[in-house]
Each structure stands twice: as structure tokens, then as C-alpha cells.
Design a protein around this motif. Structure first.
Motif, PDB file in Angstrom:
ATOM      1  N   ALA A  87      -9.229   1.308   0.643  1.00 11.55           N
ATOM      2  CA  ALA A  87     -10.422   1.687  -0.032  1.00 11.55           C
ATOM      3  C   ALA A  87     -10.407   1.533  -1.505  1.00 11.55           C
ATOM      4  O   ALA A  87     -11.242   1.176  -2.293  1.00 11.55           O
ATOM      5  N   LEU A  88      -9.015   1.699  -2.007  1.00  9.71           N
ATOM      6  CA  LEU A  88      -8.614   1.899  -3.462  1.00  9.71           C
ATOM      7  C   LEU A  88      -8.138   0.568  -4.216  1.00  9.71           C
ATOM      8  O   LEU A  88      -7.837   0.462  -5.063  1.00  9.71           O
ATOM      9  N   TRP A  89      -7.783  -0.430  -2.976  1.00 10.74           N
ATOM     10  CA  TRP A  89      -7.030  -1.483  -3.421  1.00 10.74           C
ATOM     11  C   TRP A  89      -7.485  -2.183  -4.530  1.00 10.74           C
ATOM     12  O   TRP A  89      -6.617  -2.512  -5.512  1.00 10.74           O
ATOM     13  N   PRO A  90      -8.863  -2.370  -4.993  1.00  8.59           N
ATOM     14  CA  PRO A  90      -9.306  -3.212  -6.368  1.00  8.59           C
ATOM     15  C   PRO A  90      -8.722  -2.496  -7.453  1.00  8.59           C
ATOM     16  O   PRO A  90      -8.680  -3.262  -8.560  1.00  8.59           O
ATOM     17  N   PHE A  91      -8.669  -1.202  -7.450  1.00  8.03           N
ATOM     18  CA  PHE A  91      -8.199  -0.719  -8.801  1.00  8.03           C
ATOM     19  C   PHE A  91      -6.839   0.063  -8.688  1.00  8.03           C
ATOM     20  O   PHE A  91      -6.205  -0.091  -9.730  1.00  8.03           O
ATOM     21  N   SER A  92      -6.481   0.367  -7.529  1.00  8.50           N
ATOM     22  CA  SER A  92      -4.861   0.914  -7.432  1.00  8.50           C
ATOM     23  C   SER A  92      -3.963  -0.246  -7.648  1.00  8.50           C
ATOM     24  O   SER A  92      -2.845   0.168  -8.232  1.00  8.50           O
ATOM     25  N   THR A  93      -4.319  -1.398  -7.244  1.00  7.53           N
ATOM     26  CA  THR A  93      -3.269  -2.657  -7.440  1.00  7.53           C
ATOM     27  C   THR A  93      -3.059  -2.822  -8.965  1.00  7.53           C
ATOM     28  O   THR A  93      -2.142  -3.633  -9.339  1.00  7.53           O
ATOM     29  N   LEU A  94      -4.155  -2.624  -9.674  1.00  5.74           N
ATOM     30  CA  LEU A  94      -4.110  -2.805 -11.288  1.00  5.74           C
ATOM     31  C   LEU A  94      -3.633  -1.633 -12.153  1.00  5.74           C
ATOM     32  O   LEU A  94      -3.752  -1.695 -13.194  1.00  5.74           O
ATOM     33  N   GLY A  95      -3.293  -0.594 -11.377  1.00  4.55           N
ATOM     34  CA  GLY A  95      -2.514   0.375 -11.986  1.00  4.55           C
ATOM     35  C   GLY A  95      -3.098   1.687 -11.978  1.00  4.55           C
ATOM     36  O   GLY A  95      -2.694   2.577 -12.400  1.00  4.55           O
ATOM     37  N   TRP A  96      -4.415   1.797 -11.784  1.00  7.04           N
ATOM     38  CA  TRP A  96      -5.099   3.286 -11.595  1.00  7.04           C
ATOM     39  C   TRP A  96      -4.199   4.264 -11.002  1.00  7.04           C
ATOM     40  O   TRP A  96      -3.791   3.842  -9.875  1.00  7.04           O
ATOM     41  N   PRO A  97      -4.161   5.560 -11.376  1.00  5.13           N
ATOM     42  CA  PRO A  97      -4.800   5.915 -12.002  1.00  5.13           C
ATOM     43  C   PRO A  97      -4.307   6.205 -13.764  1.00  5.13           C
ATOM     44  O   PRO A  97      -5.141   6.566 -14.590  1.00  5.13           O
ATOM     45  N   GLU A  98      -3.406   5.191 -13.909  1.00  2.00           N
ATOM     46  CA  GLU A  98      -2.886   4.921 -15.407  1.00  2.00           C
ATOM     47  C   GLU A  98      -3.889   4.019 -15.954  1.00  2.00           C
ATOM     48  O   GLU A  98      -4.338   3.198 -15.290  1.00  2.00           O
ATOM     49  N   GLU A  99      -3.865   3.992 -17.245  1.00  2.00           N
ATOM     50  CA  GLU A  99      -4.708   2.949 -17.984  1.00  2.00           C
ATOM     51  C   GLU A  99      -3.989   1.828 -18.352  1.00  2.00           C
ATOM     52  O   GLU A  99      -3.491   1.656 -19.542  1.00  2.00           O
ATOM     53  N   THR A 100      -3.914   1.003 -17.576  1.00  2.00           N
ATOM     54  CA  THR A 100      -2.914  -0.153 -17.835  1.00  2.00           C
ATOM     55  C   THR A 100      -3.774  -1.232 -18.320  1.00  2.00           C
ATOM     56  O   THR A 100      -4.859  -1.522 -18.423  1.00  2.00           O
ATOM     57  N   ALA A 101      -3.018  -2.325 -18.958  1.00  2.00           N
ATOM     58  CA  ALA A 101      -3.692  -3.530 -19.604  1.00  2.00           C
ATOM     59  C   ALA A 101      -4.369  -4.204 -18.360  1.00  2.00           C
ATOM     60  O   ALA A 101      -5.503  -4.677 -18.690  1.00  2.00           O
ATOM     61  N   ASP A 102      -3.585  -4.465 -17.287  1.00  5.22           N
ATOM     62  CA  ASP A 102      -4.442  -5.105 -16.162  1.00  5.22           C
ATOM     63  C   ASP A 102      -5.535  -4.550 -15.732  1.00  5.22           C
ATOM     64  O   ASP A 102      -6.656  -5.141 -15.557  1.00  5.22           O
ATOM     65  N   LEU A 103      -5.776  -3.214 -15.626  1.00  2.00           N
ATOM     66  CA  LEU A 103      -6.804  -2.414 -15.316  1.00  2.00           C
ATOM     67  C   LEU A 103      -7.957  -2.804 -16.396  1.00  2.00           C
ATOM     68  O   LEU A 103      -9.282  -2.966 -16.037  1.00  2.00           O
ATOM     69  N   GLU A 104      -7.613  -2.637 -17.651  1.00  2.00           N
ATOM     70  CA  GLU A 104      -8.506  -2.907 -18.429  1.00  2.00           C
ATOM     71  C   GLU A 104      -9.232  -4.437 -18.574  1.00  2.00           C
ATOM     72  O   GLU A 104     -10.284  -4.375 -19.024  1.00  2.00           O
ATOM     73  N   ARG A 105      -8.435  -5.332 -18.446  1.00  2.00           N
ATOM     74  CA  ARG A 105      -8.778  -6.820 -18.767  1.00  2.00           C
ATOM     75  C   ARG A 105      -9.379  -7.211 -16.906  1.00  2.00           C
ATOM     76  O   ARG A 105     -10.352  -7.949 -17.128  1.00  2.00           O
TER      77      ARG A 105
ATOM     78  N   THR B 129       0.749  -1.119  -0.093  1.00  2.00           N
ATOM     79  CA  THR B 129      -0.075  -0.033   0.063  1.00  2.00           C
ATOM     80  C   THR B 129       0.778   1.369   0.044  1.00  2.00           C
ATOM     81  O   THR B 129       0.191   2.506  -0.263  1.00  2.00           O
ATOM     82  N   LEU B 130       2.092   1.057   0.242  1.00  2.00           N
ATOM     83  CA  LEU B 130       3.034   2.146   0.047  1.00  2.00           C
ATOM     84  C   LEU B 130       4.028   2.309  -1.126  1.00  2.00           C
ATOM     85  O   LEU B 130       4.799   3.108  -1.291  1.00  2.00           O
ATOM     86  N   ASP B 131       3.717   1.296  -1.921  1.00  2.00           N
ATOM     87  CA  ASP B 131       4.432   1.383  -3.459  1.00  2.00           C
ATOM     88  C   ASP B 131       3.979   2.843  -4.028  1.00  2.00           C
ATOM     89  O   ASP B 131       3.020   3.392  -3.790  1.00  2.00           O
ATOM     90  N   GLU B 132       4.986   3.174  -4.991  1.00  2.00           N
ATOM     91  CA  GLU B 132       4.877   4.584  -5.588  1.00  2.00           C
ATOM     92  C   GLU B 132       3.378   4.330  -6.282  1.00  2.00           C
ATOM     93  O   GLU B 132       2.813   5.554  -6.347  1.00  2.00           O
ATOM     94  N   GLY B 133       3.336   3.419  -6.798  1.00  3.55           N
ATOM     95  CA  GLY B 133       2.094   3.398  -7.598  1.00  3.55           C
ATOM     96  C   GLY B 133       0.781   3.648  -7.097  1.00  3.55           C
ATOM     97  O   GLY B 133      -0.045   4.511  -7.489  1.00  3.55           O
ATOM     98  N   LEU B 134       0.711   2.803  -5.779  1.00  2.00           N
ATOM     99  CA  LEU B 134      -0.457   3.080  -5.105  1.00  2.00           C
ATOM    100  C   LEU B 134      -0.427   4.383  -4.535  1.00  2.00           C
ATOM    101  O   LEU B 134      -1.767   4.968  -4.069  1.00  2.00           O
ATOM    102  N   SER B 135       0.695   5.057  -3.969  1.00  2.00           N
ATOM    103  CA  SER B 135       0.894   6.284  -3.356  1.00  2.00           C
ATOM    104  C   SER B 135       0.359   7.122  -4.258  1.00  2.00           C
ATOM    105  O   SER B 135      -0.411   8.213  -4.036  1.00  2.00           O
ATOM    106  N   ALA B 136       0.545   7.367  -5.731  1.00  4.39           N
ATOM    107  CA  ALA B 136       0.005   8.062  -6.666  1.00  4.39           C
ATOM    108  C   ALA B 136      -1.608   7.807  -6.702  1.00  4.39           C
ATOM    109  O   ALA B 136      -2.163   9.009  -6.859  1.00  4.39           O
ATOM    110  N   ALA B 137      -2.110   6.745  -6.826  1.00  4.21           N
ATOM    111  CA  ALA B 137      -3.558   6.549  -6.906  1.00  4.21           C
ATOM    112  C   ALA B 137      -4.144   7.465  -5.427  1.00  4.21           C
ATOM    113  O   ALA B 137      -4.898   7.881  -5.503  1.00  4.21           O
ATOM    114  N   VAL B 138      -3.637   7.451  -4.308  1.00  2.00           N
ATOM    115  CA  VAL B 138      -3.847   7.969  -3.095  1.00  2.00           C
ATOM    116  C   VAL B 138      -3.992   9.417  -3.113  1.00  2.00           C
ATOM    117  O   VAL B 138      -5.014   9.997  -2.881  1.00  2.00           O
ATOM    118  N   ARG B 139      -2.707   9.900  -3.704  1.00  2.00           N
ATOM    119  CA  ARG B 139      -2.724  11.400  -3.740  1.00  2.00           C
ATOM    120  C   ARG B 139      -3.811  11.769  -4.917  1.00  2.00           C
ATOM    121  O   ARG B 139      -4.532  12.865  -4.644  1.00  2.00           O
TER     122      ARG B 139
END
Length: 879
Positions: free
Chosen positions: A463-481, A151-161
Motif C-alpha cells: 500500500a506504500l509502494w508508490p512513495f516508499s519506493t521513491l525514498g519516503w519518509p526521507e525527502e529524496t530528490a526522486d520523491l520530490e520529482r 518490499t523488504l529493503d531496509e528503506g521500505l522497511s523503515a517506511a513501513v515502521r
């Protein structure tokens, strides 16, 4: 991929060696990744992230076993199945662990400074935080570790901000003063889930507040369990419909010990049946009082500080600890003549789950989410079944919680966590919220910006876990699939704290539900139903269970016992029973391999075209059980599904089919070929059905039975439907009755018996004869009731079997022998009953002696009944 072991299946089942072998093979093979089925329909579960500080407890073991069973089955069904793992930074818990370690070295976070302390926590996380993922591997969790998140990965931190800023721009996040749960020991606000409510013995103190105009009336009496807070009272409230006080609304009373004049106000939130019906209003230290003050205009006065000590506003009590102040205030009220009486009172008090100390409700300047703006869509999707609770009854709890939400306090006075992306202008006090540090104040342009010190509640990033872990806010392939994910598995205790928040955030930011199904399980409790706790010494360590019985046994015992939504009164004997089942499966496969060349069973298909009656029966039962197993699994009734398969394996395959196949297999020849094929596919498919629950032992046995390829990525069974032969149930009843008769009379299993089967309804089938000979040791022929003497009648459904006992036993001698035993048993029973009917024996003999005599009487009575039955049966021998 060749995975066949070099040696044939030998020895006894050893869970530890089997489990140590297979996990590394699975992980290296890429079997856990959805790419193993590149063309499959996506299916995704994101793991409820365990705290990085801890170890898996028995509740985690249940939760993970359910998820792994679901994902393994979906993978075998051809889905591109992703179980996404990760851990939570667990703000308060982690910070406490590291601070305790620093204290042993004589250090504190304050002496280190924020940056150095946070670096220290990251170092601790790298060294110790991986323990829980190793435990997940030991349990057999088939997660895609290449996608592991924190939950403190850079990607998840970006989603939190990003989420914080967007909510703030919409006005859904604000900074303001409200009553929050404050932990004086930790010096931070804490979430509701970190508050434990305990019943404690307290005192209800009745205090008289005199009227300020001194008209001779005594005043109003209020009752409180927290006398120290009366120093911060700014009013007295009564219910507007209370006839006792309606005429006093608008008058003023004088606050004892402080001398302030405070008004009497009316508010419908007052309970006229509690205490005197009049309540003191302390807006800075009680959530209900704060709400009353908002409606009536009463100003707050804070008399307890963040350190749990009385503030300067508490006058002569300033500086005292809050509990010491409680005692001093009561004494001062007594001395001043304001204390009317004190009653013993048992009530519920919130305690900090981390420090163990009572929390302090405090009026505090914090950051909040205005949740009312987010509730609507999150409720609508559940009502429309776009997000479905399993069991459905939990929807009622969800709706009730959502209808009564308070604004969510999201700021924490910690250093470890997601720092709130806000900056304060030191020139004009303006607050700027942005995803990164702004160049200057948005209002005056000053570059003198001070960053917010507080971090966000851990549940905000969760609370953001289901979509932040898949790359949100970036439009990643995992988020799409993979978004929305398919299933969330969790306990009912965090529906409000986590599930509801994920639904709100998912709808707000990802535009769809975060998961389509919410599978709710209960809590694992001690075998007597009590909550597991250190103080009760009833905690079950899942890894002690794994060390003793194996991960497979623990998993199967949990899955079989966990009905959806119900608590699990866990009993260690279940794990032992599951371990014995694994051993039985091992031995059954060893038996099959005697007749099946290793690796000769195909990965799929291979069902015989023209099986014999016994083979048709077991194949028909396999098809029926497979169809029902899939129905139950699709409905997430895993306890029923695996209990069904367990019963089928033990009661039908092991107890009946293997025994029935032995004479044909032993004889060999062409007649054995369909039996060999049937035995192979039945054992293979059972391994496949059990794999989601007991993956290690099934993978090991599959590697011997099938050979090349991994069971974990093999295809799910598609069992053809066969028509079972008539008469199998009747045959089983007859075999059971003949075995019971043999056992009842104490005849050796090796004693060959002859029998005439009277079949008035035409139930007899020619293929029964070899089965009766093999399984009951009876050479049977069809005929009428015998006219000559020396036959014992055995009934089984529509059939009567007359077992020839002439030449097997001497009936007269047997009757005499049983008569002597009966006489002795009756004498022993009479002796025990005489003792037990003697009041002197019962009153003077030790309790354990009386209990032994009672047990002896029960055993003697049972023996008498059995011997009488045997004599009656011999007396009915056909003659």
C-alpha cells in the motif's frame, strides 16, 4: 553512440537472435533511466510488484506490455520517464516455498528457530528470487534497474515502521478481537484476496432448540450448514419484524448436546427468508454472528481451535477434526431427538488459496487498521478526478467497496515479512509501539520487553509502494520529482485490495494522490472465455510463446487484443499473426534498403518538400494516422492505437505504397529522389510508432535504416500535414476491380491488357496510367465506350473500364470450355444433393461421411455460381 550493426540487413527475420542482441545494449546505454532526458518533464510509473516466488504468467505479460508501451512512448516524447521496478516479498507464498524445500531435507522452521529460518529465506531469495527480473528483461521491460526495490529493503522497511507507528499514534491501528479468515493449514490469518470462494455440495441441517422452561412447546428450529459450530452457540436470533417469532424474543432455549440456556434475541441482520427464519448465533465462528453479538451482548464461545480441531469448550467432541466433528454432532443430534431434517444444499465456501482447505472464520486477537478514518480523502480525490479511473466505469465499483469497508486485519502469524513494531512488557503487559526497540516499558520502565511475533500483511507494505519506493519518509530528490506518479496499470481484480489502499495511504502520508490515472485492464482468459487453470489444462505460458514466436509478437498480440477494462480471451493464433507482421515489416525494410543507403535516413525530419501525388497521399495518411494514434494512446486505448497503426502499415504502406513506388524507384533518375525520401521517412516513422509495442525488431531495423543512435531514445515523430491528391481512392478501386476481373477469369498476371476508361465525371488523373500499368497490368487510356466488339466491362465507382479481350482470349472457345465445366459441376452438385436428401444415407452413414458430403455440396454450389457468373460476363462483352 554508434549502434549500427556491422553487416547489412540480410536473411529472414529471426526473433530470438534479434531479441538477444538488443536488451543488453539498451541496459548498458542508460536508456532506461530518466536521466537520459535530463531536462524533460518527469513521468513515472511504479510497477505492480510481482511476487518474488513466482514466474511471470500471461496476465503479467499483458500488464507489463501496457506499461512498457506507455513508458517507451513517453521517453521518446522527451519526458524524463521512470518505470520503477521491484518485487514483493509475498509473505505466505515465500514462506511456504522455503518450508517445502526444508521438509525435503527433514527440517522445519520450528526446529531451526526464527532467526535461522529467516536467514534461510533471504538466502533462497538471493538464489531464486532473481528469476522473475530476468523474465522481465526477456519480455523487453524497459525498467530503470538502478532503482529496483524489494518490499523488504531496509528503506521500505523503515517506511513501513514509520507508517505503522503514526497510524497507531492517531488511533487508526489497534489490537483487538474480531472475526478473521483463518487458515488452519497455514496457522495464520489470511487476507480476503487469499480466499477463493467455491460452490460446494453441502447439507442444511435443521435442529430443534427446545424451550428452557419446558412449557410443552417444541421450541425453535434453526438451519445450519456447519453443525459442529452449534456447540459454540450463545443465542438464537430472529428478525424483529417476523410475526412467527416476535412473541418469542426474550425467552430462552436449551442448547442441544451442551445443556446451556441461551436467549432468543431480535436483530435486523437476520434474513427471515433463509431456512426457518431463525438463526443460531455463534459469535466466535461467523462474522455476521459476531456483529449480532456486539449489538445484543451475547458472549463468544470458541469451539474450533487454530489447528482446525475442536477445543475443550466443545465438550465430548474436543480434539476431533472440525469435519469429523460435523458428522459426529449430526449423529448425536439424531440420537437425542433434536434433528428435524437434512436437506441437500449447494452453497459457497471460502477456501485458502495457498493450502486449498476451507478457511475457518475465527474470533482472534489481531492487529487492525480502522479504515473508516482513511476513506474520506481517498474517495474525494476520485470524485474530483485528481485520480482518474480508465475506464471511468470502474469508479462505481471503487465507491461501492469504499462505502462498505470493514476494519483491515493486518497481522499474520508468519516469520517472513515486516515484523510488527510492537513490544509487550512482561511486567505489566503494556504494549509499546515504536519504530525501533524502546529502552524500556513506557508505563513502568521495565526492560523486560517481548517483541511482537506476528508480521504484517503483505498488502500493508504494498500500500506504500508508490512513495516508499521513491525514498519516503526521507525527502529524496526522486520523491520530490516523481511523486505523485502519473499512471498505475493494473487488473480490476485488485482495485480493492491494492489500489484503494494505495490511495488511502498516499493521501494520509504523502499528502497527495499516489497516481493521477488508474488504467484498468481485464484478465487474460482461455480462448473460450474460461479462466486459465492447471485443472483445465488451458494455461498459456508466456515464455513458451516467446521461445516460439518472440517477445515482440506476444506483446503486440496482447496490446491489440486488450480493450481497457475488458477480459482478453487469448488465442495463440494472434501471436502467430503478430509474428508474421514482424516478418512483413522486416521484408519491407529490406526492400527500402535496396534503394536507401544504410544510415541515410535522418533521425527526425527529412520529409520531402515537393512530393509527387502518390508520395503526398501516403504522407497525408501518415499524418492523419499519427494524430489519431496519439489521441488514442493519450486516452490509454492502446488496443485501438496499435490496431490502427497495424492496419495502416499492412493495408496502405505494404499493400499499396511500396507497390506504387516500385516503378519510379526502378526507373531511377531525379523523379526517384522524392520517392526515396518519402519511403525513408515513412518506414522510419512507422518503426517509431511501433517501437513501444515491438521494441526489439524495430530497434534492429532502425539501426540499419538510420544508423547511429538508438531508437529507444530517438524523438517521437512530428509528421507535417500534407494535402493528399484527388483521386487516390478511385484509382485504388479501379486497380482492385481490374485485378479481381483478371483473377475471376483466370488470366495470367503476366498477360498485358489494354483498356479504355470511360470517365463521365472527369475523375481521371494523368498520374494514374503508370500505376495501372504497374499494379493491374493494364495499359489504359481515357475514351468513350468502344463501339467495336471484344471488350469486357469492369465497373469501379464513377468509372467504367472496357478491357480489350479480342486477341487475348477466344470468347467462343472460352464459353464452350466454361460450359463444359458448368455441366460437370452441376452434375456433381446434383449427385451430392440427391445423397443428402436421402434419409437412409443420413441415418446410416457415419457422421464424418455426411459432413464431407455436405462440404462437397457447398463447394460444388459455389463453383456453379462462379461459372455462371463468368459465362454471363462473357455474354456481356461489348460488341
Amino acid at each position: 553512440m554508434t549502434t549500427s550493426p556491422p553487416d547489412p540487413l540480410q536473411g529472414s527475420y529471426d526473433p530470438q537472435s534479434v531479441e538477444a542482441r538488443w536488451y543488453p545494449i539498451w541496459e548498458r546505454s542508460g536508456a532506461f533511466r530518466p536521466e537520459v532526458n535530463p531536462d524533460g518533464e518527469p513521468f513515472c510509473i511504479v510497477i505492480p510488484p510481482p511476487n518474488v516466488t513466482g514466474v511471470l504468467h500471461i496476465g503479467h505479460a499483458l500488464d507489463h506490455s501496457i506499461q512498457d508501451a506507455i513508458i517507451r512512448r513517453k521517453r521518446m516524447q522527451g519526458y524524463a520517464a521512470l518505470w520503477l521496478p521491484g518485487t514483493d516479498h509475498a509473505g505466505i507464498a515465500t514462506q511456504m516455498v522455503v518450508e517445502r524445500e526444508l521438509a525435503l531435507e527433514g527440517l522445519s522452521r520450528q526446529s531451526m528457530g526464527r532467526d535461522a529460518f529467516v536467514d534461510q529465506v533471504w538466502q533462497w531469495k538471493r538464489q531464486s528470487g532473481g528469476a522473475i527480473t530476468q523474465q522481465m528483461r526477456a519480455l523487453g521491460d524497459s525498467c530503470d534497474w538502478t532503482r529496483e526495490r524489494f518490499t523488504l529493503d531496509e528503506g521500505l522497511s523503515a517506511a513501513v515502521r514509520e507508517v505503522f507507528v503514526r497510524l497507531h499514534e492517531k488511533g487508526f491501528i489497534y489490537r483487538g478481537q474480531r472475526i478473521i479468515n483463518w487458515s488452519p493449514g497455514l496457522r495464520t490469518a489470511i487476507s480476503d484476496i487469499e480466499v477463493e470462494y467455491r460452490e460446494v455440495d453441502g447439507r442444511l441441517v435443521h435442529i430443534t432448540y427446545p424451550f428452557a422452561d419446558g412449557d410443552g412447546a417444541a421450541g425453535i428450529t434453526v438451519a445450519t450448514t456447519r453443525a459442529e459450530t452449534m456447540l459454540g452457540d450463545t443465542g438464537v436470533a430472529v428478525h424483529p419484524g417476523d410475526d412467527r417469532y416476535r412473541h418469542l424474543v426474550g425467552r430462552t432455549v436449551r442448547l442441544p448436546l451442551m445443556g446451556r440456556d441461551i436467549p432468543v434475541v431480535a436483530d435486523e441482520a437476520v434474513d427471515p427468508d433463509f431456512g426457518t427464519g431463525a438463526v443460531k448465533v455463534t459469535p466466535a465462528h461467523d462474522p455476521l454472528d459476531f456483529e449480532i453479538s456486539q449489538r445484543t451482548g451475547l458472549a463468544p464461545v470458541q469451539v474450533i481451535g487454530e489447528d482446525g480441531r475442536m477445543t475443550a469448550a466443545a465438550g465430548e467432541f474436543a480434539g476431533l477434526d472440525r469435519f469429523e466433528a460435523r458428522t459426529r454432532v449430526v449423529e448425536a443430534l439424531r440420537t437425542g431427538g433434536y434433528l428435524q431434517r437434512i436437506e441437500e444444499h449447494r452453497h459457497t465456501v471460502g477456501h485458502c488459496s495457498r493450502s486449498g482447505a476451507p478457511i475457518e472464520p475465527l474470533l482472534s486477537n489481531q492487529w487492525f487498521v480502522r479504515v473508516a478514518e482513511l476513506v474520506g480523502p481517498a474517495v474525494e480525490v476520485v470524485r474530483e478526478d485528481r485520480a482518474r479511473f480508465v475506464p471511468k466505469r470502474w469508479e462505481r465499483n471503487y465507491f461501492r467497496w469504499m462505502e462498505n469497508l470493514e476494519d483491515w486485519c493486518i497481522s499474520r502469524q508468519l516469520w517472513w515479512g515486516h515484523r510488527i513494531p510492537a513490544w509487550y512488557c512482561e511486567a505489566d503487559g503494556e504494549v509499546t509501539v515504536a519504530v525501533s526497540r524502546p529502552p524500556g516499558c513506557a508505563k513502568c520502565g521495565s526492560e523486560r520487553l517481548r517483541p511482537e511475533e506476528d508480521v504484517l500483511d503483505t498488502w500493508f507494505s504494498s500500500a506504500l509502494w508508490p512513495f516508499s519506493t521513491l525514498g519516503w519518509p526521507e525527502e529524496t530528490a526522486d520523491l520530490e520529482r516523481f511523486y505523485p506518479t502519473d499512471v498505475l496499470v493494473t487488473g480490476y481484480d485488485i482495485i480493492f485490495f491494492w489500489v484503494a489502499r494505495m490511495l488511502k495511504m498516499g493521501m494520509q502520508f504523502a499528502g497527495d494522490v499516489p497516481f493521477r490515472e488508474i488504467v484498468i485492464h481485464g484478465l487474460v482468459r482461455a480462448s473460450d472465455g474460461r479462466k486459465m487453470s492447471k485443472s483445465l489444462n488451458n494455461i498459456v505460458d508466456p515464455f513458451e510463446m516467446i521461445e516460439q514466436y518472440g517477445a515482440d509478437a506476444l506483446r503486440l498480440s496482447l496490446l491489440q487484443s486488450a480493450s481497457p477494462g475488458h477480459d482478453v480471451p487469448f488465442d495463440v493464433s494472434w501471436v502467430d499473426a503478430a509474428r508474421r507482421f514482424g516478418n512483413k515489416l522486416w521484408n519491407a525494410t529490406k526492400f527500402a534498403l535496396i534503394h536507401l543507403p544504410a544510415g541515410s535516413v535522418p533521425e527526425s525530419g527529412g520529409y520531402p518538400d515537393d512530393p509527387g501525388p502518390v508520395d503526398r497521399w501516403i504522407l497525408e495518411r501518415l499524418g492523419e494516422v499519427a494524430a489519431r494514434f496519439d489521441e488514442l494512446s493519450d486516452a490509454h486505448r492502446l488496443s485501438d492505437a496499435f490496431s490502427l497503426m497495424y492496419s495502416f502499415a499492412w493495408s496502405e504502406v505494404f499493400d499499396w505504397y511500396l507497390e506504387m513506388s516500385k516503378p519510379v524507384l526502378a526507373a531511377g533518375g531525379p523523379e526517384a529522389e522524392p520517392v526515396i525520401r518519402t519511403l525513408g521517412v515513412v518506414m522510419r516513422d512507422m518503426l517509431k510508432f511501433f517501437h513501444p509495442a515491438i521494441p526489439f525488431v524495430t530497434e534492429e531495423l532502425y539501426s540499419h535504416l538510420v544508423g547511429d543512435g538508438l531508437l529507444i531514445v530517438s524523438s517521437w515523430p512530428d509528421v507535417p500535414r500534407y494535402a493528399a491528391p484527388d483521386g487516390m481512392e478511385t484509382l485504388q478501386d479501379l486497380i482492385t476491380a481490374l485485378r479481381a476481373s483478371r483473377s475471376y477469369h483466370g488470366w495470367s498476371a503476366r498477360e498485358e491488357l489494354n483498356a479504355v476508361v470511360h470517365d463521365p465525371d472527369g475523375a481521371w488523373r494523368d498520374w494514374w496510367a503508370p500505376q495501372l500499368a504497374s499494379l493491374a497490368g493494364v495499359d489504359a487510356r481515357v475514351g468513350g465506350p468502344p463501339e467495336s466488339s471484344g471488350y469486357l466491362r469492369v465497373a469501379a465507382g464513377p468509372l467504367e473500364a472496357y478491357v480489350e479481350v479480342r486477341g487475348v482470349i477466344d470468347i467462343k472457345a472460352e464459353q464452350e470450355r466454361l460450359g463444359r465445366r458448368l455441366q460437370k459441376a452441376r452434375a456433381e452438385l446434383q449427385q451430392s444433393e440427391a445423397k443428402l436428401s436421402n434419409p437412409s444415407f443420413r441415418s446410416r452413414a457415419p457422421g464424418e461421411v455426411v459432413a464431407r458430403e455436405e462440404q462437397k455440396a457447398v463447394a460444388s454450389r459455389a463453383l456453379v455460381d462462379r461459372l455462371v457468373g463468368q459465362l454471363e460476363a462473357l455474354g456481356e462483352v461489348v460488341g
